[in-house]
Design a protein around this motif. Structure first.
Motif, PDB file in Angstrom:
ATOM      1  N   TYR A   4       0.845  -1.206  -0.100  1.00 49.34           N
ATOM      2  CA  TYR A   4      -0.085   0.071  -0.084  1.00 49.34           C
ATOM      3  C   TYR A   4       0.839   1.048  -0.186  1.00 49.34           C
ATOM      4  N   GLU A   5       0.312   2.239  -0.327  1.00 53.38           N
ATOM      5  CA  GLU A   5       0.850   3.664  -0.056  1.00 53.38           C
ATOM      6  C   GLU A   5      -0.252   4.533   0.382  1.00 53.38           C
ATOM      7  N   VAL A   6       0.210   5.654   1.372  1.00 58.53           N
ATOM      8  CA  VAL A   6      -0.605   6.293   1.956  1.00 58.53           C
ATOM      9  C   VAL A   6      -0.104   7.856   1.811  1.00 58.53           C
ATOM     10  N   VAL A   7      -0.724   8.869   1.101  1.00 57.75           N
ATOM     11  CA  VAL A   7      -0.525  10.291   0.941  1.00 57.75           C
ATOM     12  C   VAL A   7      -1.217  10.922   2.117  1.00 57.75           C
ATOM     13  N   TYR A  58       1.557  20.137   4.467  1.00 61.92           N
ATOM     14  CA  TYR A  58       3.080  19.384   4.428  1.00 61.92           C
ATOM     15  C   TYR A  58       2.504  17.834   3.747  1.00 61.92           C
ATOM     16  N   TYR A  59       3.162  17.402   2.778  1.00 66.12           N
ATOM     17  CA  TYR A  59       2.772  16.334   2.126  1.00 66.12           C
ATOM     18  C   TYR A  59       3.976  15.195   2.546  1.00 66.12           C
ATOM     19  N   ALA A  60       3.335  14.097   2.827  1.00 63.86           N
ATOM     20  CA  ALA A  60       4.171  13.067   3.226  1.00 63.86           C
ATOM     21  C   ALA A  60       3.684  11.703   2.504  1.00 63.86           C
ATOM     22  N   LEU A  61       4.450  10.948   2.022  1.00 62.99           N
ATOM     23  CA  LEU A  61       4.102   9.582   1.214  1.00 62.99           C
ATOM     24  C   LEU A  61       4.828   8.454   1.909  1.00 62.99           C
ATOM     25  N   ILE A  62       3.950   7.551   2.417  1.00 62.06           N
ATOM     26  CA  ILE A  62       4.424   6.237   3.174  1.00 62.06           C
ATOM     27  C   ILE A  62       4.017   4.957   2.557  1.00 62.06           C
ATOM     28  N   ASN A  63       5.142   4.229   1.803  1.00 62.79           N
ATOM     29  CA  ASN A  63       4.808   2.795   1.354  1.00 62.79           C
ATOM     30  C   ASN A  63       5.048   1.973   2.331  1.00 62.79           C
ATOM     31  N   PHE A  64       4.097   1.009   2.447  1.00 56.19           N
ATOM     32  CA  PHE A  64       4.190  -0.174   3.429  1.00 56.19           C
ATOM     33  C   PHE A  64       3.600  -1.409   3.002  1.00 56.19           C
ATOM     34  N   THR A  65       3.836  -2.337   3.814  1.00 62.68           N
ATOM     35  CA  THR A  65       3.269  -3.795   3.423  1.00 62.68           C
ATOM     36  C   THR A  65       2.426  -4.205   4.664  1.00 62.68           C
ATOM     37  N   ALA A  66       1.205  -4.396   4.542  1.00 58.83           N
ATOM     38  CA  ALA A  66       0.282  -4.872   5.520  1.00 58.83           C
ATOM     39  C   ALA A  66      -0.786  -5.793   5.295  1.00 58.83           C
ATOM     40  N   GLU A  67      -1.604  -6.182   6.242  1.00 58.49           N
ATOM     41  CA  GLU A  67      -2.854  -6.767   6.174  1.00 58.49           C
ATOM     42  C   GLU A  67      -3.914  -5.784   5.936  1.00 58.49           C
ATOM     43  N   PRO A  68      -5.092  -6.360   5.451  1.00 63.75           N
ATOM     44  CA  PRO A  68      -6.168  -5.392   5.563  1.00 63.75           C
ATOM     45  C   PRO A  68      -6.670  -4.469   6.630  1.00 63.75           C
ATOM     46  N   ALA A  69      -6.567  -5.273   7.804  1.00 64.00           N
ATOM     47  CA  ALA A  69      -6.959  -4.957   9.010  1.00 64.00           C
ATOM     48  C   ALA A  69      -5.916  -3.651   9.463  1.00 64.00           C
ATOM     49  N   THR A  70      -4.748  -3.652   8.968  1.00 67.77           N
ATOM     50  CA  THR A  70      -3.837  -2.853   9.493  1.00 67.77           C
ATOM     51  C   THR A  70      -4.245  -1.443   8.697  1.00 67.77           C
ATOM     52  N   VAL A  71      -4.618  -1.456   7.629  1.00 57.72           N
ATOM     53  CA  VAL A  71      -5.162  -0.442   6.577  1.00 57.72           C
ATOM     54  C   VAL A  71      -6.646   0.106   7.206  1.00 57.72           C
TER      55      VAL A  71
END
Length: 94
Positions: A4-7, A58-71
Motif C-alpha cells: 500500500y501507499e498512503v499520501v 505538508y505532504y508525506a508519502l508512506i509505502n508499506f506492506t500490511a494486512e487489510p486490518a492494518t489499513v
C-alpha cells in the motif's frame, strides 16, 4: 500481506509537530503487524483550493506492506486526527 501507499497532507506548522504526526502513523503501521518500506517527505506545498482554512499543507508519502486490518485501523486514525487535512490510501499492484 499486500503493498500500500498512503499520501497524507498535514497542517503546516513547526517541524517537530509534523515529525510527531508522521511518527504516529508509522507506529500504527508497525504496531498492527505492517512493515514500512519507505517514507518520502515532499515538504510544504500550496494546495489547489482551501482545505479547512489552509492554503498550504505538508505532504508525506508512506509505502508499506500490511494486512487489510492494518489499513482499516490506519484510516480510522487518519480520519480522527486533527492535524491531517487530507489523506488517501491506495493498494498497489503486485
Amino acid at each position: 500481506m499486500r503493498k500500500y501507499e498512503v499520501v497524507i497532507i498535514i497542517k503546516p506548522g513547526d517541524e517537530e509537530a509534523i515529525n510527531a504526526t508522521i511518527a504516529k502513523f508509522e507506529n500504527i503501521i508497525k504496531n498492527t503487524g505492517g512493515n514500512i518500506d519507505k517514507v518520502d517527505r515532499w515538504g510544504k506545498k500550496r494546495l489547489a483550493y482551501e482545505v479547512k482554512d489552509f492554503m498550504e499543507g505538508y505532504y508525506a508519502l508512506i509505502n508499506f506492506t500490511a494486512e487489510p486490518a492494518t489499513v482499516f485501523e490506519l484510516e480510522r486514525v487518519l480520519k480522527i486526527t486533527d492535524e491531517v487535512l487530507k489523506h488517501m490510501v491506495v493498494k498497489l499492484e503486485d
